[in-house]
Design an enzyme around this catalytic site. Structure first.
Site, PDB file in Angstrom:
ATOM      1  N   HIS A  34       0.862  -1.192   0.000  1.00 57.77           N
ATOM      2  CA  HIS A  34       0.000   0.000   0.000  1.00 57.77           C
ATOM      3  C   HIS A  34       0.890   1.231   0.000  1.00 57.77           C
ATOM      4  O   HIS A  34       1.927   1.245   0.646  1.00 57.77           O
ATOM      5  CB  HIS A  34      -0.903   0.012   1.245  1.00 57.77           C
ATOM      6  CG  HIS A  34      -2.095   0.901   1.079  1.00 57.77           C
ATOM      7  ND1 HIS A  34      -2.032   2.261   1.260  1.00 57.77           N
ATOM      8  CD2 HIS A  34      -3.364   0.618   0.711  1.00 57.77           C
ATOM      9  CE1 HIS A  34      -3.226   2.775   1.028  1.00 57.77           C
ATOM     10  NE2 HIS A  34      -4.056   1.814   0.691  1.00 57.77           N
ATOM     11  N   ASP A  70      -7.749  -5.539   0.138  1.00 57.97           N
ATOM     12  CA  ASP A  70      -8.227  -6.453  -0.917  1.00 57.97           C
ATOM     13  C   ASP A  70      -7.809  -7.903  -0.718  1.00 57.97           C
ATOM     14  O   ASP A  70      -8.267  -8.781  -1.457  1.00 57.97           O
ATOM     15  CB  ASP A  70      -7.694  -5.964  -2.277  1.00 57.97           C
ATOM     16  CG  ASP A  70      -8.373  -4.665  -2.686  1.00 57.97           C
ATOM     17  OD1 ASP A  70      -7.659  -3.698  -2.992  1.00 57.97           O
ATOM     18  OD2 ASP A  70      -9.608  -4.611  -2.634  1.00 57.97           O
TER      19      ASP A  70
HETATM   20  C1  SDX Z   1      -6.291  -0.294  -2.971  1.00 61.75           C
HETATM   21  O1  SDX Z   1      -4.574   4.303  -2.270  1.00 61.75           O
HETATM   22  C2  SDX Z   1      -5.493   3.683  -1.643  1.00 61.75           C
HETATM   23  O2  SDX Z   1      -5.890   4.101  -0.525  1.00 61.75           O
HETATM   24  C3  SDX Z   1      -6.061   2.464  -2.335  1.00 61.75           C
HETATM   25  C4  SDX Z   1      -7.051   1.622  -1.510  1.00 61.75           C
HETATM   26  C5  SDX Z   1      -8.336   2.355  -1.276  1.00 61.75           C
HETATM   27  O3  SDX Z   1      -9.024   2.026  -0.287  1.00 61.75           O
HETATM   28  O4  SDX Z   1      -8.726   3.187  -2.140  1.00 61.75           O
HETATM   29  O5  SDX Z   1      -6.459   1.277  -0.265  1.00 61.75           O
HETATM   30  C6  SDX Z   1      -7.436   0.348  -2.249  1.00 61.75           C
HETATM   31  O6  SDX Z   1      -6.093   0.002  -4.125  1.00 61.75           O
HETATM   32  C7  SDX Z   1      -5.381  -1.225  -2.224  1.00 61.75           C
HETATM   33  C8  SDX Z   1      -4.186  -1.715  -3.107  1.00 61.75           C
HETATM   34  C9  SDX Z   1      -4.698  -2.886  -3.966  1.00 61.75           C
HETATM   35  N1  SDX Z   1      -3.656  -3.264  -4.959  1.00 61.75           N
HETATM   36  C10 SDX Z   1      -2.970  -4.424  -4.840  1.00 61.75           C
HETATM   37  O7  SDX Z   1      -3.092  -5.230  -3.909  1.00 61.75           O
HETATM   38  C11 SDX Z   1      -2.020  -4.699  -6.007  1.00 61.75           C
HETATM   39  C12 SDX Z   1      -0.678  -5.191  -5.483  1.00 61.75           C
HETATM   40  N2  SDX Z   1       0.017  -4.097  -4.801  1.00 61.75           N
HETATM   41  C13 SDX Z   1       0.958  -3.315  -5.526  1.00 61.75           C
HETATM   42  O8  SDX Z   1       0.742  -3.192  -6.884  1.00 61.75           O
HETATM   43  C14 SDX Z   1       1.438  -2.073  -4.770  1.00 61.75           C
HETATM   44  O9  SDX Z   1       1.758  -2.469  -3.501  1.00 61.75           O
HETATM   45  C15 SDX Z   1       0.526  -0.858  -4.707  1.00 61.75           C
HETATM   46  C16 SDX Z   1       0.084  -0.436  -6.056  1.00 61.75           C
HETATM   47  C17 SDX Z   1      -0.652  -1.128  -3.838  1.00 61.75           C
HETATM   48  C18 SDX Z   1       1.322   0.260  -4.067  1.00 61.75           C
HETATM   49  O10 SDX Z   1       2.367   0.518  -4.916  1.00 61.75           O
HETATM   50  P1  SDX Z   1       3.489   1.597  -4.595  1.00 61.75           P
HETATM   51  O11 SDX Z   1       3.230   2.309  -3.322  1.00 61.75           O
HETATM   52  O12 SDX Z   1       3.668   2.408  -5.830  1.00 61.75           O
HETATM   53  O13 SDX Z   1       4.753   0.724  -4.308  1.00 61.75           O
HETATM   54  P2  SDX Z   1       5.809   0.319  -5.399  1.00 61.75           P
HETATM   55  O14 SDX Z   1       5.114  -0.262  -6.598  1.00 61.75           O
HETATM   56  O15 SDX Z   1       6.735   1.474  -5.585  1.00 61.75           O
HETATM   57  O16 SDX Z   1       6.563  -0.894  -4.669  1.00 61.75           O
HETATM   58  C19 SDX Z   1       7.669  -0.672  -3.803  1.00 61.75           C
HETATM   59  C20 SDX Z   1       8.469  -1.975  -3.850  1.00 61.75           C
HETATM   60  C21 SDX Z   1       8.867  -2.388  -5.270  1.00 61.75           C
HETATM   61  O17 SDX Z   1       9.998  -3.211  -5.153  1.00 61.75           O
HETATM   62  P3  SDX Z   1      11.480  -2.577  -5.547  1.00 61.75           P
HETATM   63  O18 SDX Z   1      11.351  -1.964  -6.912  1.00 61.75           O
HETATM   64  O19 SDX Z   1      11.753  -1.537  -4.479  1.00 61.75           O
HETATM   65  O20 SDX Z   1      12.425  -3.754  -5.491  1.00 61.75           O
HETATM   66  O21 SDX Z   1       7.642  -3.071  -3.368  1.00 61.75           O
HETATM   67  C22 SDX Z   1       7.418  -3.983  -4.422  1.00 61.75           C
HETATM   68  C23 SDX Z   1       7.732  -3.275  -5.712  1.00 61.75           C
HETATM   69  O22 SDX Z   1       8.129  -4.213  -6.721  1.00 61.75           O
HETATM   70  N3  SDX Z   1       6.009  -4.355  -4.347  1.00 61.75           N
HETATM   71  C24 SDX Z   1       5.541  -5.592  -4.464  1.00 61.75           C
HETATM   72  C25 SDX Z   1       4.155  -5.505  -4.264  1.00 61.75           C
HETATM   73  N4  SDX Z   1       3.821  -4.233  -4.037  1.00 61.75           N
HETATM   74  C26 SDX Z   1       4.977  -3.521  -4.090  1.00 61.75           C
HETATM   75  N5  SDX Z   1       6.182  -6.759  -4.731  1.00 61.75           N
HETATM   76  C27 SDX Z   1       5.379  -7.855  -4.789  1.00 61.75           C
HETATM   77  N6  SDX Z   1       4.050  -7.849  -4.592  1.00 61.75           N
HETATM   78  C28 SDX Z   1       3.399  -6.699  -4.342  1.00 61.75           C
HETATM   79  N7  SDX Z   1       2.084  -6.695  -4.151  1.00 61.75           N
END
Ligand code: SDX
Length: 392
Positions: free
Chosen positions: A270, A327
């Site tokens: 998140h 989620d």
């Molecule tokens: C919702 O914003 C809100 O409030 C949203 C929400 C709401 O109520 O409206 O809370 C609802 O959308 C919840 C999120 C649902 N999405 C998912 O579950 C999809 C999986 N999660 C990711 O795609 C991600 O964690 C996000 C999109 C939720 C957040 O992404 P960020 O903050 O942009 O983080 P990032 O992509 O920059 O990741 C940081 C690091 C990266 O690794 P490095 O490049 O540093 O090596 O963490 C890794 C990412 O690759 N990473 C994950 C991951 N999420 C982040 N690696 C594996 N699995 C994951 N789920």
């Protein structure tokens, strides 16, 4: 009790606006709607009462809630011509674009389409709260080729939606109170979440003067993405794929860590919560209670619990502060209720609706509001002269 929170303006984190609706402390795992902790609302409130709070800023008196409920229950019906719209879509259509189309279509019945006059604004608020569940149920029934049921004003908000979704004309629909309460709580948990992607979209579109329906329809489109509201569907598909292929938790986790395949642990991570998502903890408790009573559904729950356990003890996830978000467990409950996975984000939409409406109202009623116009860092060629095509 109210403080200026200045956000660093960087890529992905823009200081969007000031708002009095929802407060989040991502490090402490705090979520409050109008100052009330989400844990207390999930335990003591109902979705309509929480919607009133999010929309108007105060918990309603019994009389105010009764009037709010009455206004909504008498607005569930759609114009008959709108029902024809569903027949235009292929049976296999994803329900989110169908819902966005339906909400856009609602705006064509709104006269005047844009008005901040109190009476019209209230009417549009009630109509959206009332007719989005009807649109959702009609889209679902149409995808199955089954007859739609007219709303039943004598039923509660949740009961009416479940009956329109699962009831058939040939027999009475039996209300399951456990399911009703579970959906009530899940909708409370989704009611608002400050400046997430879809709410920011609603505010951005509304800042141009676009009406409430069109702004909310844009929010539906933003929410449909798998990184946002579409994640609840992606989580179930991830768990089903592991179950059906026999892929072990260890193998899947390694695949995520390898990053080569681009596979993410859906339902984890998140942008704001960096220790835990308070909503996920509440959902997990409800999932455990509901799924343990329903044989066959707990297999995916056990898989989800094993995945969470593996991630919690793995540096890759803990170093990146990746924990279950709202989620991760919700789809398990929606599936146990009988919804197919492509309906999960529609349920998220019904929950988030009061938040979107509240943000649109808060912004539209603020005379200081200006049209949204984010800036950019230009990375293209600075300047060059035109070259005739025979010299290229
Ligand atoms: C919702 O914003 C809100 O409030 C949203 C929400 C709401 O109520 O409206 O809370 C609802 O959308 C919840 C999120 C649902 N999405 C998912 O579950 C999809 C999986 N999660 C990711 O795609 C991600 O964690 C996000 C999109 C939720 C957040 O992404 P960020 O903050 O942009 O983080 P990032 O992509 O920059 O990741 C940081 C690091 C990266 O690794 P490095 O490049 O540093 O090596 O963490 C890794 C990412 O690759 N990473 C994950 C991951 N999420 C982040 N690696 C594996 N699995 C994951 N789920």
């Amino acid at each position: 009790t109210t403080g200026d929170v200045t956000l660093d303006v960087g890529f992905g984190n823009t200081a969007a606006c000031r708002s009095a609706i929802t407060y989040i402390d991502g490090d402490a795992g705090i979520l409050r709607y109008r100052g009330y902790p989400i844990e207390q609302l999930a335990e003591h409130s109902t979705f309509l009462e929480t919607s009133y709070l999010v929309l108007y800023g105060e918990l309603p008196t019994a009389a105010q809630l009764a009037e709010f409920t009455e206004r909504i229950s008498t607005h569930h019906l759609l114009d008959e011509r709108l029902k024809e719209m569903f027949r235009l879509f292929p049976r296999r259509s994803h329900p989110m674009p169908v819902l966005a189309a339906g909400i856009n279509a609602l705006s064509t019945f709104a006269m005047p389409p844009v008005s901040l006059e109190e009476k019209t604004l209230e009417q549009q608020t009630y109509r959206l709260m009332a007719q989005v569940p009807t649109l959702a149920a009609y889209g679902y029934k149409n995808s199955l080729g089954l007859p739609t049921l007219y709303p039943d004003e004598s039923l509660g908000y949740i009961e009416n939606f479940l009956r329109m979704s699962f009831g058939v004309p040939s027999r009475p629909y039996e209300i399951d109170d456990t399911i009703v309460r579970a959906l009530d709580v899940l909708l409370i948990l989704h009611a608002d979440h400050e400046q997430n992607c879809s709410t920011s979209t609603v505010r951005m579109v509304g800042s141009s003067g676009a009406n409430l329906y069109l702004s909310v329809a844009a929010g539906v489109s933003a929410l449909s993405g798998p990184l946002h509201g579409g994640a609840n569907q992606a989580v179930i598909e991830m768990l089903q794929q592991m179950r059906d292929t026999g892929e072990s938790v260890a193998t899947f986790v390694q695949k995520v860590k390898d990053k080569k395949s681009g596979v993410k642990l859906m339902g984890f991570g998140h942008r704001i919560y960096k220790n835990f998502d308070p909503r996920a903890q509440i959902v997990k408790r409800h999932a455990d209670a509901i799924l343990r009573e329903r044989p066959g559904h707990d297999e995916l729950l056990d898989l989800a619990l094993a995945l969470e356990e593996a991630a919690r003890s793995d540096d890759y996830f803990t170093e990146r502060k990746l924990y279950p978000n709202v989620d991760f467990y919700t789809g398990l409950i929606y599936q146990a209720m009988g919804f197919p996975s492509n309906m999960f984000t529609v349920l998220f939409t019904i929950g988030r609706l009061p938040g979107w409406i509240a943000h649109w109202r808060e912004q539209s009623l603020d005379p200081a509001t200006k049209i949204g116009r984010p800036r950019q860092v230009y990375t293209g060629v600075v300047q060059r002269d035109y070259v005739p095509s025979d010299q290229r």
